[in-house]
Design a protein around this motif. Structure first.
Motif, PDB file in Angstrom:
ATOM      1  N   ASN A 181       0.834  -1.208   0.000  1.00  0.00           N
ATOM      2  CA  ASN A 181       0.000   0.000   0.000  1.00  0.00           C
ATOM      3  C   ASN A 181       0.872   1.262   0.000  1.00  0.00           C
ATOM      4  O   ASN A 181       0.551   2.253  -0.658  1.00  0.00           O
ATOM      5  CB  ASN A 181      -0.948  -0.008   1.204  1.00  0.00           C
ATOM      6  N   ARG A 182       2.003   1.194   0.727  1.00  0.00           N
ATOM      7  CA  ARG A 182       2.924   2.339   0.722  1.00  0.00           C
ATOM      8  C   ARG A 182       3.488   2.538  -0.689  1.00  0.00           C
ATOM      9  O   ARG A 182       3.522   3.654  -1.214  1.00  0.00           O
ATOM     10  CB  ARG A 182       4.057   2.064   1.737  1.00  0.00           C
ATOM     11  N   ILE A 184       2.275   1.687  -3.648  1.00  0.00           N
ATOM     12  CA  ILE A 184       1.360   2.186  -4.692  1.00  0.00           C
ATOM     13  C   ILE A 184       1.114   3.690  -4.537  1.00  0.00           C
ATOM     14  O   ILE A 184       1.044   4.414  -5.516  1.00  0.00           O
ATOM     15  CB  ILE A 184       0.012   1.401  -4.776  1.00  0.00           C
ATOM     16  N   TYR A 185       1.001   4.159  -3.285  1.00  0.00           N
ATOM     17  CA  TYR A 185       0.747   5.597  -3.106  1.00  0.00           C
ATOM     18  C   TYR A 185       2.003   6.432  -3.322  1.00  0.00           C
ATOM     19  O   TYR A 185       1.907   7.612  -3.670  1.00  0.00           O
ATOM     20  CB  TYR A 185       0.125   5.873  -1.730  1.00  0.00           C
ATOM     21  N   GLU A 186       3.171   5.816  -3.155  1.00  0.00           N
ATOM     22  CA  GLU A 186       4.424   6.566  -3.381  1.00  0.00           C
ATOM     23  C   GLU A 186       4.792   6.633  -4.859  1.00  0.00           C
ATOM     24  O   GLU A 186       5.545   7.504  -5.276  1.00  0.00           O
ATOM     25  CB  GLU A 186       5.567   5.880  -2.634  1.00  0.00           C
ATOM     26  N   SER A 187       4.291   5.674  -5.628  1.00  0.00           N
ATOM     27  CA  SER A 187       4.707   5.569  -7.027  1.00  0.00           C
ATOM     28  C   SER A 187       4.259   6.783  -7.842  1.00  0.00           C
ATOM     29  O   SER A 187       3.106   7.203  -7.765  1.00  0.00           O
ATOM     30  CB  SER A 187       4.115   4.295  -7.645  1.00  0.00           C
ATOM     31  N   LYS A 188       5.185   7.266  -8.626  1.00  0.00           N
ATOM     32  CA  LYS A 188       4.840   8.394  -9.507  1.00  0.00           C
ATOM     33  C   LYS A 188       4.224   7.883 -10.810  1.00  0.00           C
ATOM     34  O   LYS A 188       3.780   8.650 -11.659  1.00  0.00           O
ATOM     35  CB  LYS A 188       6.088   9.198  -9.828  1.00  0.00           C
ATOM     36  N   TRP A 191      -1.836   5.856 -10.193  1.00  0.00           N
ATOM     37  CA  TRP A 191      -2.866   6.651  -9.524  1.00  0.00           C
ATOM     38  C   TRP A 191      -3.770   5.642  -8.806  1.00  0.00           C
ATOM     39  O   TRP A 191      -4.682   5.071  -9.399  1.00  0.00           O
ATOM     40  CB  TRP A 191      -3.647   7.480 -10.546  1.00  0.00           C
ATOM     41  N   PRO A 192      -3.478   5.392  -7.511  1.00  0.00           N
ATOM     42  CA  PRO A 192      -4.231   4.342  -6.805  1.00  0.00           C
ATOM     43  C   PRO A 192      -5.425   4.858  -6.010  1.00  0.00           C
ATOM     44  O   PRO A 192      -5.424   5.994  -5.535  1.00  0.00           O
ATOM     45  CB  PRO A 192      -3.194   3.785  -5.822  1.00  0.00           C
ATOM     46  N   VAL A 193      -6.415   3.998  -5.870  1.00  0.00           N
ATOM     47  CA  VAL A 193      -7.508   4.216  -4.915  1.00  0.00           C
ATOM     48  C   VAL A 193      -7.747   2.882  -4.208  1.00  0.00           C
ATOM     49  O   VAL A 193      -7.825   1.845  -4.871  1.00  0.00           O
ATOM     50  CB  VAL A 193      -8.816   4.658  -5.625  1.00  0.00           C
ATOM     51  N   ALA A 202      -7.455  -2.590  -4.102  1.00  0.00           N
ATOM     52  CA  ALA A 202      -6.687  -1.441  -4.610  1.00  0.00           C
ATOM     53  C   ALA A 202      -6.795  -1.430  -6.130  1.00  0.00           C
ATOM     54  O   ALA A 202      -6.548  -2.449  -6.783  1.00  0.00           O
ATOM     55  CB  ALA A 202      -5.226  -1.540  -4.198  1.00  0.00           C
ATOM     56  N   CYS A 204      -5.205   0.613  -9.219  1.00  0.00           N
ATOM     57  CA  CYS A 204      -4.115   1.560  -9.519  1.00  0.00           C
ATOM     58  C   CYS A 204      -4.010   1.740 -11.024  1.00  0.00           C
ATOM     59  O   CYS A 204      -3.715   0.777 -11.753  1.00  0.00           O
ATOM     60  CB  CYS A 204      -2.778   1.009  -9.031  1.00  0.00           C
TER      61      CYS A 204
END
Ligand SMILES: C[S@@+](CC[C@H](N)C(=O)[O-])C[C@H]1O[C@@H](n2cnc3c(N)ncnc32)[C@H](O)[C@@H]1O
Length: 207
Positions: A181-182, A184-188, A191-193, A202, A204
């Motif tokens: 989860n960290r 996916i949200y850190e990846s540039k 665009w995750p939800v 998740a 993405c």
């Protein structure tokens, strides 16, 4: 359960009736303790595939082929869905269900270690769906991301892990989900939800 039990029950109760074979798969999974996404998430996966017009879908961890069937139904006759599982008995049973659903022509059955199967399969995918043993999630993301087309979806089930993500829990599975989860949200490049449906899904989108 993530959602209040009465609300969760309600969400299941209002679902329309499924095809007979899908309902049979749900019953078999329940009796034999096989963790499948179930009809709430099955419909959600179906909708994701239809919204994105996905045709080529790689599934990591398919068990008896229940989520595979939802993908194959959503993506239509031109679809190429990759089933993967390390258990030959699961694959045999999945093959039989998919044959009865008349979906065999859209599904390639890959029996063995799923990430090795992904490495051995050529081409890009519209959707990669991760439902493996939880410690494999970060590696699945690392391998899967370059294999998605731009605008494609990396979807993972169980990302709320029965709520353990929000409690002190040192187990390898929980730690791997937290790491996933960290990431996916850190990846540039994503665009995750996280959708709190059933055990957390998740979705993405690759940018
Ligand atoms: C949660 S179940 C999949 C359920 C399926 N996606 C569904 O919803 O109908 C996970 C499955 O992945 C398989 N599996 C787990 N890790 C694997 C790996 N590294 N390679 C191949 N299969 C794996 C297990 O055998 C199990 O059948």
């Amino acid at each position: 359960m993530i959602v209040e039990p009465k609300v969760e029950e309600y969400l299941y109760r209002i679902l329309p009736r499924r095809a007979r074979v899908l309902a049979e798969m749900e019953g078999y999974a329940k009796r034999h303790d096989i963790p499948i996404v179930g009809p709430l998430v099955g419909r959600f996966l179906f909708q994701q595939a239809q919204l994105t017009g996905a045709r080529r879908i790689f599934e990591l961890g398919s068990a008896i082929g229940y989520s595979t069937a939802w993908w194959a139904l959503a993506a239509g006759p031109q679809a190429e869905i990759f089933y993967t599982d390390s258990d030959p008995e699961n694959a045999r049973r999945a093959g039989e269900y998919l044959r009865r659903l008349r979906l065999s022509g859209r599904v390639r059955m890959l029996v063995g270690e799923a990430l090795a199967s992904l490495r051995q399969t050529r081409g890009a995918f519209d959707i990669i769906f991760c439902d493996l043993d939880k410690p494999s999630y970060p590696e699945a993301l690392r391998l899967g991301l370059p294999r998605l087309r731009r605008g494609g979806l990396f979807i993972a089930d169980n990302v709320l892990w029965s709520g353990r993500v929000a409690r002190p829990d040192r187990s390898a599975a929980t730690q791997a989900i937290l790491e996933f989860n960290r990431l996916i949200y850190e990846s540039k490049r994503l665009w995750p939800v996280v959708v709190p449906l059933r055990d957390g899904v998740a979705v993405c989108r690759k940018l």
